[in-house]
Design an enzyme around this catalytic site. Structure first.
Site, PDB file in Angstrom:
ATOM      1  CD1 TRP A 102      -1.929  -2.216   2.157  1.00  0.00           C
ATOM      2  CD2 TRP A 102      -2.785  -1.551   0.207  1.00  0.00           C
ATOM      3  NE1 TRP A 102      -2.827  -3.057   1.577  1.00  0.00           N
ATOM      4  CE2 TRP A 102      -3.312  -2.603   0.431  1.00  0.00           C
ATOM      5  CE3 TRP A 102      -3.163  -0.959  -0.959  1.00  0.00           C
ATOM      6  CZ2 TRP A 102      -4.345  -3.495  -0.429  1.00  0.00           C
ATOM      7  CZ3 TRP A 102      -4.142  -1.546  -1.909  1.00  0.00           C
ATOM      8  CH2 TRP A 102      -4.555  -2.731  -1.629  1.00  0.00           C
ATOM      9  CG  ASP A 169      -3.231   3.640   4.161  1.00  0.00           C
ATOM     10  OD1 ASP A 169      -4.529   3.540   4.674  1.00  0.00           O
ATOM     11  OD2 ASP A 169      -3.018   3.118   3.062  1.00  0.00           O
ATOM     12  CE  LYS A 193      -8.374  -4.072   4.013  1.00  0.00           C
ATOM     13  NZ  LYS A 193      -7.623  -2.795   3.389  1.00  0.00           N
TER      14      LYS A 193
HETATM   15  C1  LIG Z   1      -7.003  -2.386   1.995  1.00  0.00           C
HETATM   16  C2  LIG Z   1      -5.999  -1.069   2.096  1.00  0.00           C
HETATM   17  C3  LIG Z   1      -5.956  -0.172   1.203  1.00  0.00           C
HETATM   18  C4  LIG Z   1      -6.909  -0.088   0.028  1.00  0.00           C
HETATM   19  O1  LIG Z   1      -8.080   0.130   0.174  1.00  0.00           O
HETATM   20  P1  LIG Z   1      -9.192   0.210  -0.798  1.00  0.00           P
HETATM   21  O2  LIG Z   1     -10.322   0.920  -0.013  1.00  0.00           O
HETATM   22  O3  LIG Z   1      -9.365  -1.130  -1.576  1.00  0.00           O
HETATM   23  O4  LIG Z   1      -8.770   1.310  -1.950  1.00  0.00           O
HETATM   24  C5  LIG Z   1      -5.079   0.862   1.454  1.00  0.00           C
HETATM   25  N1  LIG Z   1      -4.257   0.702   2.368  1.00  0.00           N
HETATM   26  C6  LIG Z   1      -4.291  -0.086   3.185  1.00  0.00           C
HETATM   27  C7  LIG Z   1      -3.240   0.045   4.555  1.00  0.00           C
HETATM   28  C8  LIG Z   1      -5.012  -1.347   3.156  1.00  0.00           C
HETATM   29  O5  LIG Z   1      -5.162  -2.125   4.148  1.00  0.00           O
END
Ligand SMILES: *Cc1c(COP(=O)(O)O)cnc(C)c1O
Length: 357
Positions: A102, A169, A193
């Site tokens: 990511w 993030d 998540k």
């Molecule tokens: C799953 C995830 C993403 C991507 O998320 P989307 O909503 O599918 O764009 C980005 N960063 C992290 C840390 C993730 O776990």
């Protein structure tokens, strides 16, 4: 309904009672005669959901007054470009700590906007650790971090002390423990998540940081559009937001994020203890950086992996296949994962080692 232990990395397990209430709201929301998915987002009922959703993010994460909270669409992946679009000054520089898939994707988007610096990376050891003790250049407009690396199973236990604005993030560990929001200029997290269904992203940003990049920003990509309109500039993902609200109320009823953290630590401990003591398994992530949310483990003899996968399937342990870049297994044990399910996985590992060790 068949009892499944859902270790999926995302979309992931949500509390049973949340899914029950969300399902009821699809038939009829709160005696309104309308379904949550057919009512106007400008209705009193939905406005109240929106107000309560903003308020509970603030309450659970103890968001300071000088920060805004908003809900966006496009996933965390759209944030990879919205962050530079809004915060990367024309002709300036930004920095990224690259701790996984990511982080790499976030960096790649920023590169489209100008000069980026990969301030630190753990790519040399297949992202199995969190870099520490690196120098942070003073002339970068922000430093971007990924607090939890969903794929590699590593997690920041503390964040760099710096005067450079931090952007993070937090998609895969938001709401899993308390966090000092005041350390960051901007935090973003895809909901699927730990908070709710896919389709909504939570953004927490310090007031006054936008409008300085010197870029012309399309309306929908400008954070100010969404903040100034209470996350209702256009039709929001109503159902995802309502279900997220229910999950956050569930967290609040458990006692909030300090309590959530204790539960998450207890769950992770059971599993890591088994990985460390079981003769067949080992964990690729550096011990001090192990994630409380995504537990990665491999077999010392990889030829046994299909056999263990088979046992897991028999016992309804679902979603434990590791990401293709790590191999082996990954158990995602987000907030809603009951300790009984973690124990069921540990029991399977133990029974397997009795047979094969
Ligand atoms: C799953 C995830 C993403 C991507 O998320 P989307 O909503 O599918 O764009 C980005 N960063 C992290 C840390 C993730 O776990």
């Amino acid at each position: 309904m068949k009892k499944i232990h859902n270790f999926s990395a995302g979309p992931c397990i949500l509390p049973k009672e949340v899914m029950q209430k969300a399902a009821e709201s699809v038939v009829e929301y709160n005696n309104s005669g309308l379904s949550i998915i057919e009512m106007s987002h400008r209705s009193k009922d939905f406005e109240s959901i929106m107000d309560r959703s903003h308020a509970i993010v603030r309450e659970l994460l103890n968001v300071p007054e000088n920060y805004d909270v908003c809900f966006l669409q496009g996933g965390a992946s759209l944030q990879f470009m919205m962050v530079p679009e809004n915060l990367f000054p024309v002709g300036g520089k930004v920095g990224y700590v690259n701790t996984g898939v990511w982080g790499t994707k976030a960096l790649k988007e920023a590169q489209l906007f100008g000069e980026t610096i990969e301030v630190a990376s753990s790519k040399d050891k297949n992202f199995s650790y969190i870099p520490k003790g690196y120098n942070i250049p003073k002339d970068i407009a922000y430093l971007h971090l990924t607090s939890n690396n969903t794929i590699y199973g590593t997690q920041f236990k503390s964040f760099p002390e710096t005067t450079v604005p931090l952007v993070c993030d937090m998609s895969s560990d938001i709401m899993s423990k308390p966090v000092d929001v005041s350390k960051f200029d901007l935090i973003y997290a895809g909901a699927q998540k730990n908070i709710g269904p896919a389709g909504v992203v939570v953004v927490i940003s310090k007031k006054g940081i936008f409008g300085k990049s010197g870029r012309t920003i399309p309306t929908m990509l400008d954070y100010r559009t969404h903040i100034d309109n209470g996350s209702m500039f256009n039709t929001p993902p109503c159902f995802s937001i309502y279900t997220s609200l229910l999950t956050m109320e569930w967290i609040k009823n458990l006692g909030g994020l300090s309590e959530m953290e204790k539960i998450n630590e207890a769950k992770a401990k059971i599993l890591y203890d088994e990985i460390d003591s079981n003769p067949l398994f080992t964990g690729p992530a550096a011990k001090e950086d192990r994630s409380l949310m995504n537990v990665t483990f491999v077999m010392k003899d990889p030829s046994l992996e299909p056999e263990f996968a088979k046992l897991a399937k028999e016992r309804n342990l679902s979603g434990i296949g590791g990401h293709r870049s790590v191999g082996g297994f990954r158990a995602s044990i987000y907030n809603a994962m009951p300790i009984e399910s973690v124990q069921a996985l540990v029991d399977a590992m133990r029974d397997f080692s009795k047979k094969y060790a």
